[in-house]
Design a protein around this motif. Sequence first.
Motif, PDB file in Angstrom:
ATOM      1  N   LEU A  91       0.802  -1.224   0.000  1.00  0.00           N
ATOM      2  CA  LEU A  91       0.000   0.000   0.000  1.00  0.00           C
ATOM      3  C   LEU A  91       0.834   1.272   0.000  1.00  0.00           C
ATOM      4  O   LEU A  91       0.281   2.366  -0.085  1.00  0.00           O
ATOM      5  N   SER A  92       2.145   1.161   0.079  1.00  0.00           N
ATOM      6  CA  SER A  92       2.974   2.350   0.285  1.00  0.00           C
ATOM      7  C   SER A  92       3.000   3.293  -0.907  1.00  0.00           C
ATOM      8  O   SER A  92       3.316   4.468  -0.758  1.00  0.00           O
ATOM      9  N   ALA A  93       2.660   2.801  -2.111  1.00  0.00           N
ATOM     10  CA  ALA A  93       2.684   3.663  -3.293  1.00  0.00           C
ATOM     11  C   ALA A  93       1.346   4.368  -3.529  1.00  0.00           C
ATOM     12  O   ALA A  93       1.203   5.116  -4.496  1.00  0.00           O
ATOM     13  N   LEU A  94       0.385   4.159  -2.644  1.00  0.00           N
ATOM     14  CA  LEU A  94      -0.962   4.705  -2.841  1.00  0.00           C
ATOM     15  C   LEU A  94      -1.185   5.936  -1.966  1.00  0.00           C
ATOM     16  O   LEU A  94      -0.524   6.114  -0.942  1.00  0.00           O
ATOM     17  N   ASP A  95      -2.146   6.763  -2.365  1.00  0.00           N
ATOM     18  CA  ASP A  95      -2.434   7.940  -1.547  1.00  0.00           C
ATOM     19  C   ASP A  95      -3.208   7.516  -0.298  1.00  0.00           C
ATOM     20  O   ASP A  95      -3.717   6.405  -0.201  1.00  0.00           O
ATOM     21  N   ALA A  96      -3.291   8.418   0.664  1.00  0.00           N
ATOM     22  CA  ALA A  96      -3.779   8.079   2.006  1.00  0.00           C
ATOM     23  C   ALA A  96      -5.194   7.508   1.998  1.00  0.00           C
ATOM     24  O   ALA A  96      -5.472   6.512   2.672  1.00  0.00           O
ATOM     25  N   LYS A  97      -6.103   8.107   1.232  1.00  0.00           N
ATOM     26  CA  LYS A  97      -7.498   7.660   1.242  1.00  0.00           C
ATOM     27  C   LYS A  97      -7.625   6.266   0.633  1.00  0.00           C
ATOM     28  O   LYS A  97      -8.318   5.395   1.171  1.00  0.00           O
ATOM     29  N   VAL A  98      -6.932   6.037  -0.486  1.00  0.00           N
ATOM     30  CA  VAL A  98      -6.972   4.721  -1.132  1.00  0.00           C
ATOM     31  C   VAL A  98      -6.322   3.680  -0.239  1.00  0.00           C
ATOM     32  O   VAL A  98      -6.791   2.543  -0.132  1.00  0.00           O
ATOM     33  N   ARG A  99      -5.242   4.069   0.433  1.00  0.00           N
ATOM     34  CA  ARG A  99      -4.534   3.150   1.319  1.00  0.00           C
ATOM     35  C   ARG A  99      -5.455   2.672   2.439  1.00  0.00           C
ATOM     36  O   ARG A  99      -5.482   1.486   2.774  1.00  0.00           O
ATOM     37  N   LEU A 100      -6.224   3.594   3.014  1.00  0.00           N
ATOM     38  CA  LEU A 100      -7.136   3.243   4.093  1.00  0.00           C
ATOM     39  C   LEU A 100      -8.202   2.269   3.606  1.00  0.00           C
ATOM     40  O   LEU A 100      -8.498   1.264   4.251  1.00  0.00           O
ATOM     41  N   THR A 101      -8.782   2.565   2.449  1.00  0.00           N
ATOM     42  CA  THR A 101      -9.827   1.696   1.896  1.00  0.00           C
ATOM     43  C   THR A 101      -9.287   0.312   1.581  1.00  0.00           C
ATOM     44  O   THR A 101      -9.905  -0.707   1.901  1.00  0.00           O
ATOM     45  N   LEU A 102      -8.113   0.268   0.970  1.00  0.00           N
ATOM     46  CA  LEU A 102      -7.563  -1.006   0.524  1.00  0.00           C
ATOM     47  C   LEU A 102      -7.080  -1.859   1.694  1.00  0.00           C
ATOM     48  O   LEU A 102      -7.199  -3.088   1.656  1.00  0.00           O
ATOM     49  N   ARG A 103      -6.572  -1.244   2.741  1.00  0.00           N
ATOM     50  CA  ARG A 103      -6.142  -2.067   3.873  1.00  0.00           C
ATOM     51  C   ARG A 103      -7.339  -2.707   4.553  1.00  0.00           C
ATOM     52  O   ARG A 103      -7.254  -3.849   5.034  1.00  0.00           O
ATOM     53  N   GLU A 104      -8.467  -2.018   4.588  1.00  0.00           N
ATOM     54  CA  GLU A 104      -9.689  -2.613   5.128  1.00  0.00           C
ATOM     55  C   GLU A 104     -10.160  -3.755   4.234  1.00  0.00           C
ATOM     56  O   GLU A 104     -10.620  -4.793   4.725  1.00  0.00           O
ATOM     57  N   GLU A 105     -10.026  -3.572   2.922  1.00  0.00           N
ATOM     58  CA  GLU A 105     -10.442  -4.601   1.976  1.00  0.00           C
ATOM     59  C   GLU A 105      -9.543  -5.843   2.079  1.00  0.00           C
ATOM     60  O   GLU A 105     -10.024  -6.977   2.058  1.00  0.00           O
ATOM     61  N   ILE A 106      -8.237  -5.627   2.196  1.00  0.00           N
ATOM     62  CA  ILE A 106      -7.310  -6.755   2.335  1.00  0.00           C
ATOM     63  C   ILE A 106      -7.621  -7.535   3.604  1.00  0.00           C
ATOM     64  O   ILE A 106      -7.645  -8.768   3.609  1.00  0.00           O
ATOM     65  N   ARG A 107      -7.868  -6.827   4.690  1.00  0.00           N
ATOM     66  CA  ARG A 107      -8.179  -7.505   5.955  1.00  0.00           C
ATOM     67  C   ARG A 107      -9.477  -8.299   5.837  1.00  0.00           C
ATOM     68  O   ARG A 107      -9.564  -9.434   6.324  1.00  0.00           O
ATOM     69  N   ARG A 108     -10.478  -7.728   5.186  1.00  0.00           N
ATOM     70  CA  ARG A 108     -11.750  -8.438   5.010  1.00  0.00           C
ATOM     71  C   ARG A 108     -11.549  -9.724   4.214  1.00  0.00           C
ATOM     72  O   ARG A 108     -12.030 -10.794   4.590  1.00  0.00           O
TER      73      ARG A 108
END
Length: 370
Positions: A184-201
């Motif tokens: 997620l380090s190459a993504l902007d903050a908002k996308v990073r937050l959304t995607l980390r929740e998606e990965i965890r799900r």
Amino acid sequence: MTDAATTTAPTAVPHGVPSASGSAATVELRDLRRTFGTTVALDGLDLSVRPGELLALLGPSGCGKTTALRMLAGFEHPDAGQILVDGEDVTGVPAHRRDAGMVFQSYSLFPHLNALDNVAFGLRMRKVRPEQRRARAAELLELVGLPDKGDRYPHQLSGGQQQRIALARALALRPRVLLLDEPLSALDAKVRLTLREEIRRLQQELGITTLFVTHDQEEALSMADRVAVMRAGRLEQCAAPAELYGRPATAFVAEFVGTMNRLAGRLVDGRTAVEALGRRLPVDGEAPEGPEVDVLIRPEAVRLAADPEGTARVTAAAFLGAVTRLTVQLPDGTDIKADLPGHDAAALAPGARLTVSLPDRAVLVAARAA
């Protein structure tokens, strides 16, 4: 092309379609050692990952976390030590037979393939029938929330969408272990937050054993079942996020995870207690050689009281949402941070005089900073 594809070993199943079994594997890293010239990357790393858990490897640059992940994937080989998956020694097994899916920071998608074909790439290498691999790829695109992007090429997708495609490709062969290298380090903050929740799900839904490398504390603490903090190739502490934050095992962990204040203290009572800010508090854990030490205190544990005659004063205030972080200068010139609810902080504007105290509980101490 090895790095760009999922590194998963063949599984004997009908029609060549990988089975869903075995996704909750146990992983053990035993006394792993690796040097690159004069640089020690891993110095006897011991770590166990439980079936179905998401374990984050957290630490500063150069601590060895990515080297450990690449060793598990089979892209690096240890100078000594063992790597076991479900009790099987895979230390000498080549990457393409490791039964591990890997997602990289750089996505590593094939630019000449559309999203559907990128996801299906590993299945094609396994000689899975075209109709079956298309169906499996479509299923994975649905799983990562991109069912209508199958005909898009990487340059037509956003960074977050590309990383979802990379994740789908890593999952296509149903690996026993999923490895995420700062995805997620190459993504902007908002996308990073959304995607980390998606990965965890997805990780919880699939129950797949996952190792996640990151240097972002918030990412590690919010996503992982346990966090392994590394330093100079060794494991400092591996614990659940709440324990890691609330009861750090070492001064390094205490200061690396979250914000920590250092206050001048003096060991007393045979080094079992410490005096600081006029209080005598029990020492939590082993004390360094003293008597002069630093007491480690979280900003939320610092107690402030407005006092016109106080010898400390507020020098700055930063609004952080639920709390306001005050910078307070002590009489000896030391600056410390204190987190207060917004309504409490409102009465302590910069310039306000106050008294500072510590909670009545055991505290960590560290060698006095130079």
